[in-house]
Design a protein around this motif. Structure first.
Motif, PDB file in Angstrom:
ATOM      1  N   ARG A 221       0.475  -1.250  -0.113  1.00 17.12           N
ATOM      2  CA  ARG A 221      -0.497  -0.276   0.089  1.00 17.12           C
ATOM      3  C   ARG A 221       0.325   1.406   0.397  1.00 17.12           C
ATOM      4  O   ARG A 221       0.033   2.334  -1.228  1.00 17.12           O
ATOM      5  N   GLU A 222       2.175   0.944   0.642  1.00 16.48           N
ATOM      6  CA  GLU A 222       2.633   2.348   0.009  1.00 16.48           C
ATOM      7  C   GLU A 222       3.320   2.507  -0.827  1.00 16.48           C
ATOM      8  O   GLU A 222       3.650   3.536  -1.101  1.00 16.48           O
ATOM      9  N   VAL A 223       3.488   1.718  -0.931  1.00 16.39           N
ATOM     10  CA  VAL A 223       4.514   1.204  -2.934  1.00 16.39           C
ATOM     11  C   VAL A 223       3.363   2.099  -3.457  1.00 16.39           C
ATOM     12  O   VAL A 223       3.380   2.883  -4.896  1.00 16.39           O
ATOM     13  N   MET A 224       2.323   1.453  -3.493  1.00 17.10           N
ATOM     14  CA  MET A 224       1.207   1.973  -4.251  1.00 17.10           C
ATOM     15  C   MET A 224       0.641   3.512  -4.636  1.00 17.10           C
ATOM     16  O   MET A 224       0.020   4.491  -5.528  1.00 17.10           O
ATOM     17  N   ARG A 225       0.362   4.191  -3.391  1.00 12.94           N
ATOM     18  CA  ARG A 225       0.247   5.355  -3.193  1.00 12.94           C
ATOM     19  C   ARG A 225       1.579   6.370  -3.756  1.00 12.94           C
ATOM     20  O   ARG A 225       0.817   6.866  -4.266  1.00 12.94           O
ATOM     21  N   ILE A 226       2.609   5.865  -3.322  1.00  9.14           N
ATOM     22  CA  ILE A 226       3.962   6.271  -4.433  1.00  9.14           C
ATOM     23  C   ILE A 226       3.677   6.608  -5.526  1.00  9.14           C
ATOM     24  O   ILE A 226       3.710   7.374  -6.325  1.00  9.14           O
ATOM     25  N   ALA A 227       3.143   5.415  -6.245  1.00 10.71           N
ATOM     26  CA  ALA A 227       2.763   5.091  -8.052  1.00 10.71           C
ATOM     27  C   ALA A 227       1.624   6.555  -7.870  1.00 10.71           C
ATOM     28  O   ALA A 227       2.016   7.173  -9.494  1.00 10.71           O
ATOM     29  N   HIS A 302       7.119  14.090  -2.746  1.00 18.93           N
ATOM     30  CA  HIS A 302       5.535  14.054  -2.469  1.00 18.93           C
ATOM     31  C   HIS A 302       5.052  14.588  -1.100  1.00 18.93           C
ATOM     32  O   HIS A 302       3.729  13.848  -1.147  1.00 18.93           O
ATOM     33  N   GLY A 303       5.628  14.271   0.206  1.00 14.50           N
ATOM     34  CA  GLY A 303       5.682  14.124   1.166  1.00 14.50           C
ATOM     35  C   GLY A 303       4.220  13.253   2.034  1.00 14.50           C
ATOM     36  O   GLY A 303       4.600  13.826   2.804  1.00 14.50           O
ATOM     37  N   ILE A 304       5.170  12.280   1.384  1.00  8.56           N
ATOM     38  CA  ILE A 304       3.888  11.165   2.299  1.00  8.56           C
ATOM     39  C   ILE A 304       5.531  10.353   2.426  1.00  8.56           C
ATOM     40  O   ILE A 304       6.312   9.918   2.376  1.00  8.56           O
ATOM     41  N   GLU A 305       4.409   9.618   4.072  1.00 10.25           N
ATOM     42  CA  GLU A 305       5.130   9.647   4.884  1.00 10.25           C
ATOM     43  C   GLU A 305       5.102   7.391   5.240  1.00 10.25           C
ATOM     44  O   GLU A 305       4.408   6.674   4.123  1.00 10.25           O
TER      45      GLU A 305
END
Length: 339
Positions: A221-227, A302-305
């Motif tokens: 889920r973390e990787v897909m959010r970045i994608a 992107h400011g994503i943790e």
């Protein structure tokens, strides 16, 4: 005689491609840094072993210092962390109208483009199971998705020609106008594979364990959010369903994807990842920094943790440097991040 396809890196990925192409009559030259492997491939032959197919094929092979001439088609098949060094060596051998195709894990196409230019960079996605067993020996554990495409989304004569070459090895190989969609899908799956290497268990056992599911799902889920932040729509392959891990997706879909991955990996002679082999067998550094670490770095833009990805990098480093052992307890250091 036609100019050979130059394969830089004759290990698990490059070696199999070289053997299949050479057997089909394609003029191939491989380059590798392991002298004993080079000698074996060029003399007695490269032995492809395992349940898919077994054969021995002599493939011309040299060490980098013995390579001469320039080549229009270069397939780069080295570990991600060796990309820049390999490019420095191969750049003088790349023809002016030539290109480099990345048959690697990660986003190495960016690195290649920085070295040789975007116009001379082509992307590929490979998910077949293979292990380098020793000089002149490679395990071909299972077939898997193979995709090729230009990084700018176009389709050119050279793209179609490389697709045709890949079909010699994998008849179901795909030619895509969106290679990034597959590469980001592999990054989501790859993050989970790194987590499986925290334990001595097989990929299947990791994916099938309900207790490990939350951390595995969280990583994807973390990787897909970045994608999504990168404007990419990841594509599915071999049991990995990116849509199941996108923001807002249900847990049911994620658990079904884990079950599908457990099933896919239960049918291979390659029971453990190459990451596991790097840690447990070959005792060397993994690709965690140019794969997982690189994705976490993009997230920060992107400011994503990314607490799970960040912790995974630390845990892999701990094993690499002898501070932790591969164990289920080590895996559940990830699970603790979720609490």
């Amino acid at each position: 005689m036609a100019e050979p396809v130059l394969i830089w890196g004759a290990g698990a990925i490059g070696g199999i491609l070289g053997a299949y192409w050479a057997r089909a009559g394609v003029h191939v030259l491989m380059v590798d840094i392991v002298p004993d492997h080079v000698t074996a491939c060029a003399t007695a032959g490269l032995s492809i072993e395992g349940p898919v197919e077994e054969f021995v094929q002599v493939v011309p092979c040299v060490t980098p210092d013995k390579l001469e001439g320039t080549y229009s088609r270069i397939v780069l098949a080295v570990k991600a962390q060796a990309t820049s060094a390999a490019l420095s060596q191969l750049a003088p051998h790349l023809a002016e109208d030539g290109f480099v195709l990345s048959a690697q894990n990660g986003l190495n196409e960016h690195v290649i483009a920085q070295h040789v230019g975007t116009e001379r960079t082509m992307g590929a996605f490979v998910n077949y199971g293979a292990d380098w067993l020793g000089p002149g020996r490679i395990l071909f554990g299972n077939r898997g998705a193979v995709v090729v495409g230009e990084i700018d989304g176009t389709t050119r004569t050279r793209t179609t020609e490389m697709h045709g070459l890949l079909q010699i090895f994998e008849p179901e190989a795909v030619l895509t106008p969106d290679i990034w969609a597959y590469l980001w899908g592999k990054l989501g799956y790859g993050a989970m594979l790194f987590a499986t290497a925290l334990t001595p268990d097989s990929m299947t056992r990791n994916f099938a364990d309900p207790a490990r599911g939350p951390a595995l799902i969280g990583l994807a889920r973390e990787v897909m959010r970045i994608a999504v932040a990168e404007g990419v729509d990841p594509k599915p392959f071999n049991g990995f369903e990116p849509a199941a891990f996108l923001p807002g997706a249900s847990d049911d879909g994620a658990h079904q994807s884990l079950a599908d991955l457990a099933t896919f990996n239960s049918k291979t002679a390659k029971t453990h990842t190459g990451i596991y082999r790097d840690l447990a067998v070959r005792k060397r550094k993994t690709e965690v920094d140019p794969q997982v670490g690189a994705v976490a770095a993009i997230a920060r833009k992107h400011g994503i943790e990314t607490p799970l990805l960040d912790r995974l990098v630390i845990l892999i480093h701990d094993i690499e440097e002898g501070r932790r052992e591969m164990s289920v307890d080590t895996f559940h250091e990830l699970t603790k991040v979720l609490k």
